[in-house]
Write an enzyme that holds these catalytic residues in place. Structure first.
Site, mmCIF file in Angstrom:
data_model
loop_
_atom_site.group_PDB
_atom_site.id
_atom_site.type_symbol
_atom_site.label_atom_id
_atom_site.label_comp_id
_atom_site.label_asym_id
_atom_site.label_seq_id
_atom_site.Cartn_x
_atom_site.Cartn_y
_atom_site.Cartn_z
ATOM 1 N NE ARG A 36 -2.108 -1.381 3.745
ATOM 2 C CZ ARG A 36 -2.024 -0.780 4.930
ATOM 3 N NH1 ARG A 36 -2.526 0.428 5.089
ATOM 4 N NH2 ARG A 36 -1.427 -1.365 5.948
ATOM 5 C CB VAL A 85 9.619 -6.180 8.412
ATOM 6 C CG1 VAL A 85 9.258 -6.184 6.947
ATOM 7 C CG2 VAL A 85 8.884 -5.085 9.175
ATOM 8 C CG ASN A 111 7.815 1.874 2.435
ATOM 9 O OD1 ASN A 111 7.696 3.091 2.526
ATOM 10 N ND2 ASN A 111 6.748 1.068 2.358
ATOM 11 C CB SER A 163 9.303 10.068 9.451
ATOM 12 O OG SER A 163 8.420 11.139 9.728
ATOM 13 C CE1 TYR A 176 6.136 6.390 11.776
ATOM 14 C CE2 TYR A 176 6.579 8.745 11.942
ATOM 15 C CZ TYR A 176 6.352 7.618 11.174
ATOM 16 O OH TYR A 176 6.348 7.719 9.790
ATOM 17 C CE LYS A 180 9.271 5.798 10.095
ATOM 18 N NZ LYS A 180 9.467 4.833 9.005
#
Ligand code: NAP
Length: 268
Positions: A36, A85, A111, A163, A176, A180
């Site tokens: 996606r 993953v 990704n 990000s 998050y 990142k």
């Protein structure tokens, strides 16, 4: 057989752009989270420029959907693989399977990613672990599964999708942002480790991109974020795919250890 120039002209006509149709001919690309959003756009873009693609996603249905789409345009160009993953053992098996199926890997795009937002004081340890294990450990897992093969062939491209939040942080996204920012450290360390083997490692840092990941945000939050984007609009998955294709190409062979923000100017 079509000449190089006429193939370029044909593709340019089809895509209404000046994309070089053969940048990834005879190359194998692995894209995680290809089912996606951004991963899908990257997989389709690399395939449109000649790569054969391992479409990796958590769910078999989504991995297959992207592979089917690529194969409909160019037969036998993609194979679907379903794996979580964050599962180290399972990823080593899938990496070995990909190497067996395609014979080599030239490009790895880490990704796959998730969010589990919440203020740090209330964040469950499960939400912390899920995000770190998917976004950071997942990239390490996949890199480890193909790195020996890349070292042996003395060439390769690894591109980690981080990000802008990994650079500037964000209230409500401690897990998050940490994952990142960790990816950026991983990118730079791998770049130093692998440079002498002809392998470049870079990161792309998207800003606010229209995908399922951002679809759930309230209109108010979307409006607030949009106001912080100098170019005045949110990005599309294809904007990230363009940057990834450049970093994966021969044109970027002297670039390693870098973080390329693709964010409409949000972070500068
Ligand atoms: P998305 O639309 O939610 O898609 C995420 C993809 O990752 C899906 O294909 C999903 O698989 C896969 N995935 C999630 N967990 C996985 C796991 N444990 N194992 C294997 N695959 C897994 O997200 P997106 O917006 O395209 O984001 C892609 C990447 O860009 C992420 O790393 C994200 O952090 C980063 N990013 C996005 C934005 C943005 O604004 N959208 C901004 C900055 C960075 P299934 O389809 O099979 O469920």
């Amino acid at each position: 057989m079509l000449s190089l120039l006429s193939r370029r002209a044909l593709t340019a006509e089809h895509q209404n752009s000046t994309i070089n149709a053969v940048r990834f001919e005879n190359q194998i690309a692995v894209v995680t989270g290809a089912g996606r959003g951004i991963g899908h756009a990257i997989a389709v873009r690399l395939a449109s420029e000649g790569a054969r693609v391992a479409s990796v996603s958590r769910t078999e249905a989504n991995a297959k959907k992207t592979a089917d789409e690529i194969n409909a345009a160019r037969g036998n160009a993609a194979i679907a693989y379903a794996v979580d993953v964050s599962d180290h053992a399972a990823v080593q098996k899938i990496g070995a399977q990909i190497l067996e199926d395609f014979g080599k890997v030239d490009i790895l795009i880490n990704n796959a990613g998730v969010t589990r937002d919440g203020l740090a004081m209330r964040m469950s340890i499960e939400d912390w672990d899920t995000v770190i294990n998917t976004n950071l450990r997942g990239a390490f897992n996949f890199t480890q599964s193909i790195i020996r093969a890349m070292i042996k062939q003395r060439s390769g491209r690894i591109i980690n999708i981080t990000s802008v939040i990994g650079l500037i942080g964000n209230a409500g996204q401690a897990n998050y942002a940490a994952s990142k920012a960790g990816l950026i450290g991983l990118t730079k360390s791998l770049a130093r480790e692998l440079a002498s083997r002809g392998i470049t490692v870079n990161a792309v840092a998207p800003g606010f991109i229209t995908t399922d990941m951002t679809a759930g945000l309230s209109d108010e939050i979307k409006k607030t974020i949009q106001a912080q984007i100098p170019l005045g609009k949110t990005g599309q998955p294809e904007d990230i795919a363009s940057a990834v294709a450049f970093l994966a190409s021969a044109e970027a062979s002297y670039i390693t250890g870098q973080v390329l923000c693709v964010d409409g100017g949000m972070v500068m």
